[in-house]
Design a protein around this motif. Sequence first.
Motif, PDB file in Angstrom:
ATOM      1  N   GLY A 123       0.818  -1.216   0.000  1.00  0.00           N
ATOM      2  CA  GLY A 123       0.000   0.000   0.000  1.00  0.00           C
ATOM      3  C   GLY A 123       0.849   1.261   0.000  1.00  0.00           C
ATOM      4  N   GLU A 124       1.917   1.244   0.776  1.00  0.00           N
ATOM      5  CA  GLU A 124       2.816   2.396   0.826  1.00  0.00           C
ATOM      6  C   GLU A 124       3.488   2.632  -0.526  1.00  0.00           C
ATOM      7  OE1 GLU A 124       4.617   5.726   1.765  1.00  0.00           O
ATOM      8  OE2 GLU A 124       3.100   4.741   3.013  1.00  0.00           O
ATOM      9  N   ARG A 125       3.862   1.565  -1.206  1.00  0.00           N
ATOM     10  CA  ARG A 125       4.491   1.714  -2.525  1.00  0.00           C
ATOM     11  C   ARG A 125       3.509   2.341  -3.525  1.00  0.00           C
ATOM     12  NH1 ARG A 125       8.869  -2.238  -2.332  1.00  0.00           N
ATOM     13  NH2 ARG A 125      10.060  -1.455  -0.566  1.00  0.00           N
ATOM     14  N   LEU A 126       2.238   1.958  -3.449  1.00  0.00           N
ATOM     15  CA  LEU A 126       1.231   2.557  -4.325  1.00  0.00           C
ATOM     16  C   LEU A 126       1.037   4.031  -3.966  1.00  0.00           C
ATOM     17  CD1 LEU A 126      -0.891   2.423  -6.554  1.00  0.00           C
ATOM     18  CD2 LEU A 126      -2.513   1.595  -4.842  1.00  0.00           C
ATOM     19  N   ARG A 127       0.951   4.349  -2.667  1.00  0.00           N
ATOM     20  CA  ARG A 127       0.779   5.753  -2.247  1.00  0.00           C
ATOM     21  C   ARG A 127       1.968   6.601  -2.695  1.00  0.00           C
ATOM     22  NH1 ARG A 127      -1.579   2.954   1.805  1.00  0.00           N
ATOM     23  NH2 ARG A 127       0.259   2.868   3.141  1.00  0.00           N
ATOM     24  N   THR A 128       3.163   6.036  -2.649  1.00  0.00           N
ATOM     25  CA  THR A 128       4.352   6.765  -3.090  1.00  0.00           C
ATOM     26  C   THR A 128       4.248   7.098  -4.577  1.00  0.00           C
ATOM     27  OG1 THR A 128       5.736   5.752  -1.393  1.00  0.00           O
ATOM     28  CG2 THR A 128       6.867   6.621  -3.341  1.00  0.00           C
ATOM     29  N   ALA A 129       3.798   6.140  -5.374  1.00  0.00           N
ATOM     30  CA  ALA A 129       3.653   6.383  -6.820  1.00  0.00           C
ATOM     31  C   ALA A 129       2.586   7.444  -7.077  1.00  0.00           C
ATOM     32  CB  ALA A 129       3.300   5.081  -7.533  1.00  0.00           C
ATOM     33  N   VAL A 130       1.498   7.424  -6.327  1.00  0.00           N
ATOM     34  CA  VAL A 130       0.443   8.424  -6.499  1.00  0.00           C
ATOM     35  C   VAL A 130       0.939   9.802  -6.086  1.00  0.00           C
ATOM     36  CG1 VAL A 130      -1.829   9.185  -5.652  1.00  0.00           C
ATOM     37  CG2 VAL A 130      -1.466   6.785  -6.261  1.00  0.00           C
ATOM     38  N   SER A 131       1.673   9.865  -4.989  1.00  0.00           N
ATOM     39  CA  SER A 131       2.138  11.172  -4.499  1.00  0.00           C
ATOM     40  C   SER A 131       3.131  11.821  -5.451  1.00  0.00           C
ATOM     41  CB  SER A 131       2.755  11.041  -3.104  1.00  0.00           C
ATOM     42  OG  SER A 131       3.960  10.321  -3.157  1.00  0.00           O
ATOM     43  N   ALA A 132       3.774  11.061  -6.319  1.00  0.00           N
ATOM     44  CA  ALA A 132       4.726  11.614  -7.281  1.00  0.00           C
ATOM     45  C   ALA A 132       4.020  12.331  -8.440  1.00  0.00           C
ATOM     46  CB  ALA A 132       5.636  10.516  -7.821  1.00  0.00           C
ATOM     47  N   VAL A 133       2.720  12.102  -8.595  1.00  0.00           N
ATOM     48  CA  VAL A 133       1.956  12.785  -9.641  1.00  0.00           C
ATOM     49  C   VAL A 133       1.548  14.149  -9.092  1.00  0.00           C
ATOM     50  CG1 VAL A 133      -0.113  12.712 -11.093  1.00  0.00           C
ATOM     51  CG2 VAL A 133       1.095  10.587 -10.533  1.00  0.00           C
ATOM     52  N   PRO A 134       1.853  15.237  -9.808  1.00  0.00           N
ATOM     53  CA  PRO A 134       1.461  16.559  -9.318  1.00  0.00           C
ATOM     54  C   PRO A 134      -0.060  16.677  -9.180  1.00  0.00           C
ATOM     55  CG  PRO A 134       2.856  16.734 -11.279  1.00  0.00           C
ATOM     56  CD  PRO A 134       2.554  15.300 -11.082  1.00  0.00           C
ATOM     57  N   PRO A 135      -0.529  17.524  -8.260  1.00  0.00           N
ATOM     58  CA  PRO A 135      -1.977  17.663  -8.045  1.00  0.00           C
ATOM     59  C   PRO A 135      -2.763  17.965  -9.317  1.00  0.00           C
ATOM     60  CG  PRO A 135      -0.773  18.794  -6.314  1.00  0.00           C
ATOM     61  CD  PRO A 135       0.239  18.328  -7.330  1.00  0.00           C
ATOM     62  N   GLU A 136      -2.184  18.716 -10.230  1.00  0.00           N
ATOM     63  CA  GLU A 136      -2.917  19.022 -11.470  1.00  0.00           C
ATOM     64  C   GLU A 136      -3.088  17.795 -12.362  1.00  0.00           C
ATOM     65  OE1 GLU A 136       1.413  20.288 -12.049  1.00  0.00           O
ATOM     66  OE2 GLU A 136      -0.110  20.610 -10.506  1.00  0.00           O
ATOM     67  N   GLY A 137      -2.302  16.752 -12.109  1.00  0.00           N
ATOM     68  CA  GLY A 137      -2.422  15.513 -12.880  1.00  0.00           C
ATOM     69  C   GLY A 137      -3.233  14.434 -12.197  1.00  0.00           C
ATOM     70  N   GLN A 142      -5.306  13.375  -2.784  1.00  0.00           N
ATOM     71  CA  GLN A 142      -4.332  12.310  -3.078  1.00  0.00           C
ATOM     72  C   GLN A 142      -4.870  10.951  -2.676  1.00  0.00           C
ATOM     73  OE1 GLN A 142      -0.257  13.166  -2.079  1.00  0.00           O
ATOM     74  NE2 GLN A 142       0.096  11.049  -1.486  1.00  0.00           N
ATOM     75  N   ARG A 143      -5.600  10.876  -1.589  1.00  0.00           N
ATOM     76  CA  ARG A 143      -6.136   9.586  -1.142  1.00  0.00           C
ATOM     77  C   ARG A 143      -7.149   9.042  -2.149  1.00  0.00           C
ATOM     78  NH1 ARG A 143      -9.087   8.130   4.537  1.00  0.00           N
ATOM     79  NH2 ARG A 143      -8.932   5.909   4.252  1.00  0.00           N
ATOM     80  N   LEU A 144      -8.005   9.907  -2.648  1.00  0.00           N
ATOM     81  CA  LEU A 144      -8.980   9.490  -3.646  1.00  0.00           C
ATOM     82  C   LEU A 144      -8.286   9.089  -4.953  1.00  0.00           C
ATOM     83  CD1 LEU A 144     -11.989   9.075  -3.988  1.00  0.00           C
ATOM     84  CD2 LEU A 144     -12.173  11.442  -4.748  1.00  0.00           C
ATOM     85  N   ALA A 145      -7.217   9.792  -5.302  1.00  0.00           N
ATOM     86  CA  ALA A 145      -6.441   9.424  -6.489  1.00  0.00           C
ATOM     87  C   ALA A 145      -5.837   8.037  -6.310  1.00  0.00           C
ATOM     88  CB  ALA A 145      -5.351  10.458  -6.757  1.00  0.00           C
ATOM     89  N   PHE A 186      -4.524   9.696 -15.455  1.00  0.00           N
ATOM     90  CA  PHE A 186      -3.472  10.335 -14.667  1.00  0.00           C
ATOM     91  C   PHE A 186      -2.431  10.928 -15.603  1.00  0.00           C
ATOM     92  CE2 PHE A 186      -5.253   7.120 -11.878  1.00  0.00           C
ATOM     93  CZ  PHE A 186      -5.487   7.863 -10.736  1.00  0.00           C
ATOM     94  N   ARG A 187      -2.126  12.187 -15.367  1.00  0.00           N
ATOM     95  CA  ARG A 187      -1.138  12.880 -16.204  1.00  0.00           C
ATOM     96  C   ARG A 187      -0.018  13.417 -15.342  1.00  0.00           C
ATOM     97  NH1 ARG A 187      -5.686  15.998 -19.690  1.00  0.00           N
ATOM     98  NH2 ARG A 187      -7.008  14.208 -19.584  1.00  0.00           N
ATOM     99  N   ARG A 188       1.155  13.377 -15.884  1.00  0.00           N
ATOM    100  CA  ARG A 188       2.304  13.929 -15.141  1.00  0.00           C
ATOM    101  C   ARG A 188       2.283  15.453 -15.192  1.00  0.00           C
ATOM    102  NH1 ARG A 188       6.670  10.504 -17.976  1.00  0.00           N
ATOM    103  NH2 ARG A 188       5.242   8.813 -18.265  1.00  0.00           N
ATOM    104  N   ARG A 189       1.905  16.008 -16.345  1.00  0.00           N
ATOM    105  CA  ARG A 189       1.825  17.460 -16.518  1.00  0.00           C
ATOM    106  C   ARG A 189       0.504  17.750 -17.214  1.00  0.00           C
ATOM    107  NH1 ARG A 189       6.689  16.220 -18.967  1.00  0.00           N
ATOM    108  NH2 ARG A 189       5.720  16.712 -20.932  1.00  0.00           N
ATOM    109  N   PRO A 190      -0.019  18.966 -17.029  1.00  0.00           N
ATOM    110  CA  PRO A 190      -1.290  19.290 -17.661  1.00  0.00           C
ATOM    111  C   PRO A 190      -1.269  19.147 -19.186  1.00  0.00           C
ATOM    112  CG  PRO A 190      -0.699  20.958 -16.030  1.00  0.00           C
ATOM    113  CD  PRO A 190       0.471  20.018 -16.166  1.00  0.00           C
ATOM    114  N   ASP A 191      -0.110  19.303 -19.826  1.00  0.00           N
ATOM    115  CA  ASP A 191      -0.050  19.236 -21.293  1.00  0.00           C
ATOM    116  C   ASP A 191       0.094  17.812 -21.814  1.00  0.00           C
ATOM    117  OD1 ASP A 191       2.505  19.013 -20.240  1.00  0.00           O
ATOM    118  OD2 ASP A 191       3.460  20.025 -21.940  1.00  0.00           O
ATOM    119  N   GLU A 192       0.178  16.795 -20.937  1.00  0.00           N
ATOM    120  CA  GLU A 192       0.314  15.402 -21.410  1.00  0.00           C
ATOM    121  C   GLU A 192      -1.009  14.845 -21.846  1.00  0.00           C
ATOM    122  OE1 GLU A 192       3.437  12.413 -19.883  1.00  0.00           O
ATOM    123  OE2 GLU A 192       2.672  13.497 -18.165  1.00  0.00           O
TER     124      GLU A 192
END
Length: 192
Positions: A123-137, A142-145, A186-192
């Motif tokens: 679960g922590e590994r998944l949360r870490t991957a989610v937290s690396a995505v900026p809020p705009e992506g 973050q929990r819902l994401a 899920f996008r890394r940047r808004p332009d992706e």
Amino acid sequence: MPPTQRPYHHGDLRRAILTAALDVIAAEGPSALSLRDLARRAGVSHAAPAHHFKDRAGLLTVIAAEGFALLATALGEADDLRDAGVRYVRFATEHPAHFQVMFRPELLRGDDLELATARALAGERLRTAVSAVPPEGRGADQRLAGVAAWSLAHGFATLLLSHNLDGPVGEQDPEEVFHALASLLFRRRPDE
């Protein structure tokens, strides 16, 4: 020694029983699992599996803990959230028996420390991957994401393993299909 007796020897009876259990689960599902049948397959007395696992729930709990540990390792090697999802799907297809047991709490010992630790790490590994995505992506929550990312990967893997995606996915690589689906959400940047 009489001709009907065979010498008993197992280098690792525990692993032999786990391997036989994984084979049964992959072929027939967890409901088909019986310690007596596993003992017969391993060529040992019907009481031998109970020595290592106590009962069916103990055996399934060990399988689930092993599965979560393998999943945590796979997720820990991911480059980003989409790659974590691809690795989740790959884990499910490479370890279908583990996957079938891991998310069935009614089959497991909920108070098992090894299971709780491995589940928490995955679960922590998944949360870490989610937290690396900026809020705009991923949105502000973050929990819902994280729930969305897990639902997408788990749902896709479950549908894939149950052959419900045979038509829509066809001959395409399921990992590439999943990556494309994750890119829609899920996008890394808004332009992706």
